[in-house]
Design a protein around this motif. Structure first.
Motif, short mmCIF file in Angstrom:
data_model
loop_
_atom_site.label_atom_id
_atom_site.label_comp_id
_atom_site.label_asym_id
_atom_site.label_seq_id
_atom_site.Cartn_x
_atom_site.Cartn_y
_atom_site.Cartn_z
N ASP A 55 0.82 -1.21 0.00
CA ASP A 55 0.00 0.00 0.00
C ASP A 55 0.86 1.26 0.00
OD1 ASP A 55 -2.37 -1.50 0.07
OD2 ASP A 55 -2.32 -1.63 2.25
N VAL A 56 1.92 1.29 0.81
CA VAL A 56 2.72 2.51 0.89
C VAL A 56 3.68 2.65 -0.29
CG1 VAL A 56 2.54 2.62 3.39
CG2 VAL A 56 4.47 1.44 2.38
N LEU A 57 4.12 1.52 -0.85
CA LEU A 57 5.01 1.63 -2.01
C LEU A 57 4.30 2.27 -3.19
CD1 LEU A 57 7.04 -1.72 -1.98
CD2 LEU A 57 7.81 0.56 -1.33
N ARG A 58 2.98 2.13 -3.26
CA ARG A 58 2.23 2.79 -4.34
C ARG A 58 2.33 4.31 -4.24
NH1 ARG A 58 -1.86 -1.48 -2.99
NH2 ARG A 58 -1.70 -3.03 -4.65
N ASN A 59 2.72 4.82 -3.08
CA ASN A 59 2.80 6.26 -2.85
C ASN A 59 4.22 6.79 -2.91
OD1 ASN A 59 0.05 5.96 -2.36
ND2 ASN A 59 0.32 5.87 -0.13
N VAL A 60 5.16 5.98 -3.34
CA VAL A 60 6.57 6.38 -3.42
C VAL A 60 6.91 6.73 -4.87
CG1 VAL A 60 8.95 5.61 -3.10
CG2 VAL A 60 7.22 5.00 -1.41
N PRO A 61 7.52 7.88 -5.13
CA PRO A 61 7.90 8.21 -6.50
C PRO A 61 8.77 7.12 -7.14
CG PRO A 61 8.12 10.13 -5.10
CD PRO A 61 7.80 8.98 -4.19
N SER A 62 8.57 6.91 -8.43
CA SER A 62 9.27 5.92 -9.26
C SER A 62 8.71 4.52 -9.12
CB SER A 62 10.79 5.87 -8.95
OG SER A 62 11.38 7.14 -9.04
N VAL A 63 7.89 4.25 -8.07
CA VAL A 63 7.44 2.89 -7.77
C VAL A 63 5.98 2.71 -8.20
CG1 VAL A 63 7.17 1.14 -5.98
CG2 VAL A 63 9.01 2.83 -5.81
N GLN A 64 5.69 1.56 -8.81
CA GLN A 64 4.31 1.15 -9.10
C GLN A 64 4.08 -0.25 -8.53
OE1 GLN A 64 6.22 1.84 -12.28
NE2 GLN A 64 5.98 3.99 -11.71
N VAL A 65 2.86 -0.49 -8.03
CA VAL A 65 2.49 -1.79 -7.48
C VAL A 65 1.13 -2.16 -8.07
CG1 VAL A 65 2.12 -3.16 -5.40
CG2 VAL A 65 3.70 -1.23 -5.34
N ASP A 66 1.02 -3.34 -8.70
CA ASP A 66 -0.24 -3.72 -9.32
C ASP A 66 -1.18 -4.34 -8.29
OD1 ASP A 66 0.49 -6.40 -8.93
OD2 ASP A 66 1.02 -6.74 -11.03
N VAL A 67 -2.35 -4.80 -8.76
CA VAL A 67 -3.37 -5.30 -7.84
C VAL A 67 -2.94 -6.56 -7.11
CG1 VAL A 67 -5.29 -4.30 -9.11
CG2 VAL A 67 -4.48 -6.56 -9.75
N GLN A 68 -1.96 -7.27 -7.65
CA GLN A 68 -1.48 -8.49 -7.00
C GLN A 68 -0.24 -8.27 -6.16
OE1 GLN A 68 -1.55 -10.63 -10.92
NE2 GLN A 68 -2.64 -12.18 -9.75
N GLY A 69 0.16 -7.01 -5.98
CA GLY A 69 1.31 -6.70 -5.14
C GLY A 69 2.64 -6.75 -5.85
N ASN A 70 2.66 -6.93 -7.17
CA ASN A 70 3.92 -6.99 -7.91
C ASN A 70 4.47 -5.58 -8.10
OD1 ASN A 70 3.72 -9.88 -8.36
ND2 ASN A 70 2.09 -9.38 -9.81
#
Length: 740
Positions: A79-94
């Motif tokens: 959840d928090v990595l989705r809010n970090v610049p440069s980082v994307q996290v898909d619905v499965q956590g990848n």
């Protein structure tokens, strides 16, 4: 292991360079009196910044605080990595960095088996974010780090209990649809000893639907045969994590540390699938229904020890680290199948997929100051991986008449040994700082497909250079430029040549001769800091070859086979902008955006020419300190259309809300809403001449949490002894941009 003469010479050259520089330092630099230790030292040049700042930078990394992210209070690491610049996290956590999913994830600077394998996304969705204080992003790491992960490194920095005496905190959150999580941290600090520990528990639930619409070209008629599969699923489960650590100072120069970690998770799921297929003439040809009960279990246990010895002079030290970790995965599915076409029949299926990874690491590192303010870092690393995959499956007309199915049963072994020598040299020259580095790795891989009696193996020696340059324009501005060569080794599953059954609709198969992907990465960044406000612009470019990617093709009967292949070449580049600033003393914002161009050489996949596309993604958060005790946050992200080797992924995004009330200095309450508009999902489109497919995953991630955090002990007195080094931090003064 024996090295051929050329390889031995290359390894020796790296080591001799470090030894030579070290010897020069010992003869040219007299021993300086020991100074008071600066906590949290970092190799390389770092930026001095107040601890309250959200973003900190150094010559080779950027660090983002989680203190203001309210999702970190109730959510998971994903959840928090989705809010970090440069980082994307898909619905499965990848996780991916700037669109590249080949990311190495560390905890306190150390790799972990938790973040390896196909289920690492689920682990990231279960580990509570409240354990961590900061997230470090290194898109161009120096040669001091493993080159594994072409996109770079994400390093999670755990929270430190810094008060004197006994300190700790208790956290509990309750969410919708039975979601719950809680954690406790505890530390005991004395003059020479620190004992610390934390434990957490999380109960979660997921439900959703997958729709797969497929068109397959019939070469005889020139028409497409169509099919549709719909899968509805629901799962619930829980996870536990625990950590204990001890640091003991034998004397002012020597520290011994030890740590144990444990994490487990177990999920039960139910799924129902329907499939309908039409022949090229539009006549129904295949139809079935499938019901599945599944259990997924995963556990990770590890132990590590460290020795740190400070030598004469400031920042002159030797460290030794050793660790052993075991990761176990097991997935068990029991299915009932009902075939309507082409003939009516029923069957029962039992499938068990398991793997075990035992990973050992040894690292020795030497740091030495050199004349002119230069610094030398040299070291040796050993990594030994032992993977065992054991898959079993049986089928029959009834549960009492199951027989072993060869398409479901196989055993695969994978062993990897990596020897590495590395050296970096950091040299300030007025307003300039340069940090060249070189890493040399000898890798040996052995594979054994036991069921098929297919053994294979290969080894290689490669050099990985890096270069970081920093120019200080003035006290508030600087320019960074960097280059690094990195690789992505195929996973053990990518190398397994056995055709593995997943369901009647899907199979997968690896290739034991896959080569690692090699990426050359270039970046130029300009940053400006004025008081609280921080602005960053980064231009980047990547050239990749031998990229390992999924390739899908049709099998007789309409099933889909997913294999792995080395793409000839791909290129990507873009501009990333980050701003963290105040609008008023009570209102601040963080915003980041990334515009990227990607080109894939996909002629081997049925495309007549290279394919390219632009992608735009971004994140924004608005923070309002309404009163000294009330904090409100609105945040969200959006990911644009992304190119894949055989198609693309459609845009997606999420909106989050949060509110925190501080009752007193020790107790606070929080309310968060995740995916408030229920917009987050995944849509994959495959568009080739022979196969057209549209796969949509709608996963219900919307959740509301209410919780509290209570801290105790410490009495506001800082820890009188040296804090535990979190491997990377920014406490050491150096050539960079500080606050204005």
């Amino acid at each position: 292991m024996t090295f051929p003469p050329r390889r031995a010479a290359l390894l020796a050259a790296t080591g001799l360079a470090a030894i030579s520089a070290s010897a020069h330092a010992q003869t040219a630099t007299p021993s300086a009196p020991a100074k008071k230790e600066q906590p949290n030292q970092v190799q390389g040049v770092t930026v001095t910044a107040p601890s309250a700042q959200d973003i900190k930078t150094s010559i080779d990394r950027r660090s983002y605080s989680l203190g203001k992210d309210l999702q970190a209070t109730t959510g998971s690491v994903a959840d928090v990595l989705r809010n970090v610049p440069s980082v994307q996290v898909d619905v499965q956590g990848n996780v991916s960095l700037r669109g590249d999913s080949n990311v190495t994830i560390m905890i306190d600077g150390k790799p972990s088996g938790m973040f390896k394998g196909e289920n690492r996304g689920q682990v990231l969705q279960q580990i509570p974010a409240s354990q961590f204080e900061r997230v470090e992003v290194m898109t161009n790491p120096s040669a001091a780090f493993s080159p594994e992960g072409t996109a770079g490194i994400i390093n999670l920095i755990t929270k430190q209990q810094r008060g004197v005496g006994t300190t700790g905190s208790v956290r509990a959150n309750v969410g919708t649809e039975g979601r719950k999580n809680g954690s406790v941290t505890l530390a005991r600090n004395t003059k020479r000893l620190t004992l610390s520990g934390d434990a957490g528990w999380r109960r979660d639930k997921a439900k959703g639907e997958i729709t797969d619409d497929r068109q397959r070209l019939d070469t005889a008629s020139g028409q497409y045969a169509t099919s549709r599969q719909k899968i509805g699923f629901a799962s619930h489960g829980q996870s536990h994590n625990a950590r204990g650590g001890v640091d003991y100072d034998l004397d002012k120069q020597t520290r011994l540390s030890a740590e144990v970690r444990y994490n487990d998770m177990e999920f039960d799921s139910k799924a129902g699938a329907t499939y309908q297929g039409l022949d090229p003439a539009g006549k129904p040809s295949v139809a079935y229904t499938r019901l599945v009960d599944g259990v997924m279990k995963r556990s990770v246990a590890g132990v590590s020890g460290d020795l740190r010895r400070k030598l004469s002079g400031d920042e002159h030290e030797f460290t030794l680290h050793a660790s052993l970790e075991r990761t176990r995965d097991r997935q068990i599915n029991d299915a009932d199948g009902f075939n309507q076409l082409p003939t009516a029949s029923t069957y029962v299926e039992h499938v068990s997929i398991g793997d075990e990874l035992v990973q050992g690491r040894l690292k020795a590192e030497y740091k030495r100051p050199l004349p002119g303010g230069a610094k030398l870092v040299a070291g040796y690393e050993l990594q030994v991986d032992d993977n065992d995959y054991d898959n079993f499956g049986a089928r029959g007309p009834t549960s009492g008449s199951l027989t072993v199915d060869p398409s479901l049963t196989n055993q695969f072994k994978y062993d990897q040994t990596v020897h590495a020598l590395y050296v970096t040299y950091n040299r300030p020259m007025g307003d300039w700082t340069v940090m060249p580095g070189l890493r040399v790795e000898e890798v040996k891989i052995d594979t054994n497909q036991v069921t098929s009696n297919l053994k294979d193996g290969y080894d290689y020696l490669r050099a990985y250079p890096s270069l970081h340059v920093q120019y200080k324009v003035d006290d508030g501005r600087q320019v960074n430029a960097s280059y690094s060569r990195r690789i992505q080794r195929p996973t053990p599953g990518d190398l397994n040549p056995y055709r593995i059954y997943q369901d009647p609709y899907n199979y997968r198969q690896g290739d034991p001769r896959l080569k690692p992907q090699t990426t050359d990465s270039f970046e130029v960044a300009y940053q400006m800091r004025k008081g609280f406000n921080y602005y960053l612009g980064t231009l980047y470019w990547r050239e990749a070859r031998d990229g390992v990617t999924d390739v899908l093709r049709e099998l007789p009967g309409g099933a889909l086979l997913t294999t792995k292949a080395n793409l000839a070449k791909s290129r990507s580049g873009g501009l990333e902008l980050v701003a963290n600033a105040r609008i008023t003393p009570k209102v601040s914002y963080t915003i980041s955006g990334n515009t990227a161009w990607t080109e894939i050489g996909a002629t081997d996949l049925g495309f007549p020419d290279k394919r390219s596309a632009w992608t735009v993604s971004g994140y924004a958060a608005l923070n309002v300190q309404a009163t000294p005790k009330d904090f409100v946050q609105v945040s969200g992200f959006a990911i644009g259309k992304r190119l894949t080797p055989q198609g693309y992924r459609e845009p997606t995004g999420m909106l989050n809300l949060g509110y925190r009330h501080k009752f007193n200095d020790r107790l606070s309450g929080v309310v968060t809403v995740q995916d408030a508009l229920k917009t987050f999902g995944d849509k994959l489109v495959i568009n080739t001449a022979a196969l057209k497919d549209r796969r949509t995953m709608d996963l219900d991630l919307r959740a509301i949490f209410v919780g509290f955090t209570y801290g105790f002990g410490g009495n506001g007195v800082p820890n009188p002894r040296r804090p535990r080094e979190p491997a990377f931090d920014f406490g050491t003064p150096g050539g960079g941009v500080g606050p204005m």
